[in-house]
Design an enzyme around this catalytic site. Sequence first.
Site, short mmCIF file in Angstrom:
data_model
loop_
_atom_site.label_atom_id
_atom_site.label_comp_id
_atom_site.label_asym_id
_atom_site.label_seq_id
_atom_site.Cartn_x
_atom_site.Cartn_y
_atom_site.Cartn_z
N GLU A 166 0.80 -1.24 0.00
CA GLU A 166 0.00 0.00 0.00
C GLU A 166 0.83 1.28 0.00
O GLU A 166 0.57 2.20 0.76
CB GLU A 166 -0.96 -0.02 1.20
CG GLU A 166 -1.91 -1.21 1.15
CD GLU A 166 -2.85 -1.31 2.35
OE1 GLU A 166 -2.84 -0.40 3.20
OE2 GLU A 166 -3.59 -2.31 2.44
N ASN A 209 2.06 -5.14 -3.22
CA ASN A 209 0.65 -5.42 -2.92
C ASN A 209 -0.10 -4.12 -2.62
O ASN A 209 0.41 -3.27 -1.88
CB ASN A 209 0.62 -6.33 -1.67
CG ASN A 209 -0.74 -6.92 -1.37
OD1 ASN A 209 -1.36 -7.53 -2.24
ND2 ASN A 209 -1.23 -6.76 -0.14
N HIS A 246 -10.61 -5.82 -2.45
CA HIS A 246 -11.67 -5.57 -1.47
C HIS A 246 -12.77 -4.83 -2.23
O HIS A 246 -12.69 -3.62 -2.42
CB HIS A 246 -11.15 -4.71 -0.31
CG HIS A 246 -10.11 -5.39 0.52
ND1 HIS A 246 -10.39 -6.51 1.28
CD2 HIS A 246 -8.80 -5.12 0.72
CE1 HIS A 246 -9.29 -6.90 1.92
NE2 HIS A 246 -8.30 -6.07 1.59
N GLU A 274 -6.46 -10.44 -1.30
CA GLU A 274 -7.28 -10.19 -0.09
C GLU A 274 -8.75 -10.12 -0.45
O GLU A 274 -9.49 -9.26 0.05
CB GLU A 274 -6.83 -8.89 0.60
CG GLU A 274 -5.36 -8.87 0.97
CD GLU A 274 -4.93 -7.62 1.72
OE1 GLU A 274 -5.79 -6.84 2.20
OE2 GLU A 274 -3.71 -7.41 1.83
N ASP A 276 -12.54 -9.97 -0.85
CA ASP A 276 -13.84 -10.01 -0.17
C ASP A 276 -14.77 -9.06 -0.90
O ASP A 276 -14.31 -8.10 -1.52
CB ASP A 276 -13.75 -9.73 1.35
CG ASP A 276 -12.97 -8.49 1.72
OD1 ASP A 276 -12.84 -7.57 0.88
OD2 ASP A 276 -12.50 -8.41 2.87
O1 G3I Z 1 -4.01 -7.14 18.71
C1 G3I Z 1 -4.93 -6.22 19.29
C2 G3I Z 1 -5.47 -6.75 20.58
O2 G3I Z 1 -4.41 -6.87 21.48
C3 G3I Z 1 -6.55 -5.81 21.07
O3 G3I Z 1 -7.15 -6.37 22.21
C4 G3I Z 1 -7.63 -5.59 20.04
C5 G3I Z 1 -8.68 -4.59 20.45
O4 G3I Z 1 -9.28 -3.96 19.35
O5 G3I Z 1 -7.03 -5.10 18.88
C6 G3I Z 1 -6.07 -6.01 18.33
O6 G3I Z 1 -5.54 -5.47 17.16
C7 G3I Z 1 -6.40 -5.49 16.03
C8 G3I Z 1 -5.73 -6.33 14.96
O7 G3I Z 1 -6.47 -6.28 13.77
C9 G3I Z 1 -5.58 -7.79 15.37
O8 G3I Z 1 -6.83 -8.36 15.59
C10 G3I Z 1 -6.61 -4.08 15.56
O9 G3I Z 1 -7.36 -3.35 16.50
C11 G3I Z 1 -7.31 -4.08 14.22
O10 G3I Z 1 -7.28 -2.75 13.70
C12 G3I Z 1 -6.56 -4.98 13.23
O11 G3I Z 1 -7.27 -4.95 12.02
C13 G3I Z 1 -6.58 -5.51 10.93
C14 G3I Z 1 -6.29 -4.43 9.89
O12 G3I Z 1 -5.67 -5.03 8.77
C15 G3I Z 1 -5.38 -3.36 10.44
O13 G3I Z 1 -4.96 -2.49 9.45
C16 G3I Z 1 -7.46 -6.59 10.32
O14 G3I Z 1 -7.59 -7.66 11.24
C17 G3I Z 1 -6.86 -7.09 9.02
O15 G3I Z 1 -7.78 -7.90 8.36
C18 G3I Z 1 -6.53 -5.92 8.12
O16 G3I Z 1 -5.91 -6.41 6.95
C19 G3I Z 1 -5.54 -5.44 5.99
C20 G3I Z 1 -4.34 -5.97 5.27
O17 G3I Z 1 -3.32 -6.29 6.18
C21 G3I Z 1 -3.83 -4.98 4.23
N1 G3I Z 1 -4.88 -4.57 3.33
C22 G3I Z 1 -6.12 -4.12 3.95
C23 G3I Z 1 -6.64 -5.14 4.94
C24 G3I Z 1 -7.95 -4.70 5.53
O18 G3I Z 1 -7.80 -3.56 6.29
#
Ligand code: G3I
Length: 349
Positions: A166, A209, A246, A274, A276
């Site tokens: 990105e 990516n 996405h 990715e 969806d």
């Molecule tokens: O790990 C913490 C945890 O300790 C805490 O308790 C919890 C509370 O909200 O948060 C946890 O972190 C979260 C993390 O996912 C792991 O679950 C973050 O808040 C959350 O923002 C994060 O979201 C991820 C996101 O990337 C962050 O940018 C999504 O799961 C993940 O699917 C998403 O994936 C991205 C790709 O990497 C890149 N392209 C876009 C895609 C969608 O956003």
Amino acid sequence: MNPLKRLGLRRTPVTSLLAAAVLVATGTAAAVPDTTPRASTLGAQAAQSGRYFGTAVAAGKLGDGTYTGILGREFNSVTPENEMKWDATEPSRGSFNFGPADQIVNGATARGQRVRGHTLVWHSQLPGWVSSIRDANTLRGVMNHHITTVMNRYKGRIHSWDVVNEAFADGPSGQLRSSVFRDVLGDGFIEQAFRTARSTDPAAKLCYNDYNIENWNDAKTQGAYRMVRDFKARGVPIDCVGLQAHFGAGGPPASFQTTLSNFAALGVDVQITELDIAQASPTAYANTVRACMNVARCTGITVWGIRDSDSWRSGENPLLFDRNGNKKPAYNAVLTALGGTPAATRRAP
Ligand code: G3I
């Protein structure tokens, strides 16, 4: 009169012509023996055309039997959803944590699945100690050390790495977005990252990516295309482009296949990394898969999660399995588009 027209057939494949011949001869729609082997899972069916079909995996869900049941049955590639990102692997300088990523990689290896590495250099999910660096030599050293340490950990076990994720800006500029990497190191940080990655694990495919690079006419797509073209022209090591895909409810833009072919024509593989789709329309999924199947260098597809409840956009029910783990209509559409036959509708031989 053209016999095909009489039968209402146009641009018809050979198997259908045979079926038509039987129909004419016997007056019944007798089944024509179809010798093409058909698989009943996504990964096995994708493998028949030399492709993979993968999913994002969250380490925290590996204790859920429904989740791991589908994971092991349907997919032959996995991408750690968050566990290989910088904030997870090097939360403080020089202190690496590979526990959750190891869990995913070891599980995948045990199941015979390939692994996509996601991701080495990204402005998001980046710890504050990195984003606050202002000195170019320091940041270059930190970036190279991160790449070499993480890649060496999994050397030989990752089929493709998202080396940089990105980096392009949304909107009309077609330029790189502002980030600590771009702002401190200049645009050359991407080339630097790819060169370091190649020298660390020469066997891994190195991908750029991004999202919103699926519509050929978008400035962001054009920016990424120009970068890949420039890298290929100058011998900067790059092997693949990951298009995240996405999508909104309408699915891929009309130009999606053109975009895939145009990147591929530069001499790189393309991967849907990715996928969806809001509300998971079967047609929208089928269109996406068909676009990949129609491009020889589209080597695989990854959906961004298993059940709707596992998705980062769970409110939009964008995946192939419902929250109970049942196959949704989009699942059958994908299997069919991959060349398979959904189990429930398969005719007896
Ligand atoms: O790990 C913490 C945890 O300790 C805490 O308790 C919890 C509370 O909200 O948060 C946890 O972190 C979260 C993390 O996912 C792991 O679950 C973050 O808040 C959350 O923002 C994060 O979201 C991820 C996101 O990337 C962050 O940018 C999504 O799961 C993940 O699917 C998403 O994936 C991205 C790709 O990497 C890149 N392209 C876009 C895609 C969608 O956003």
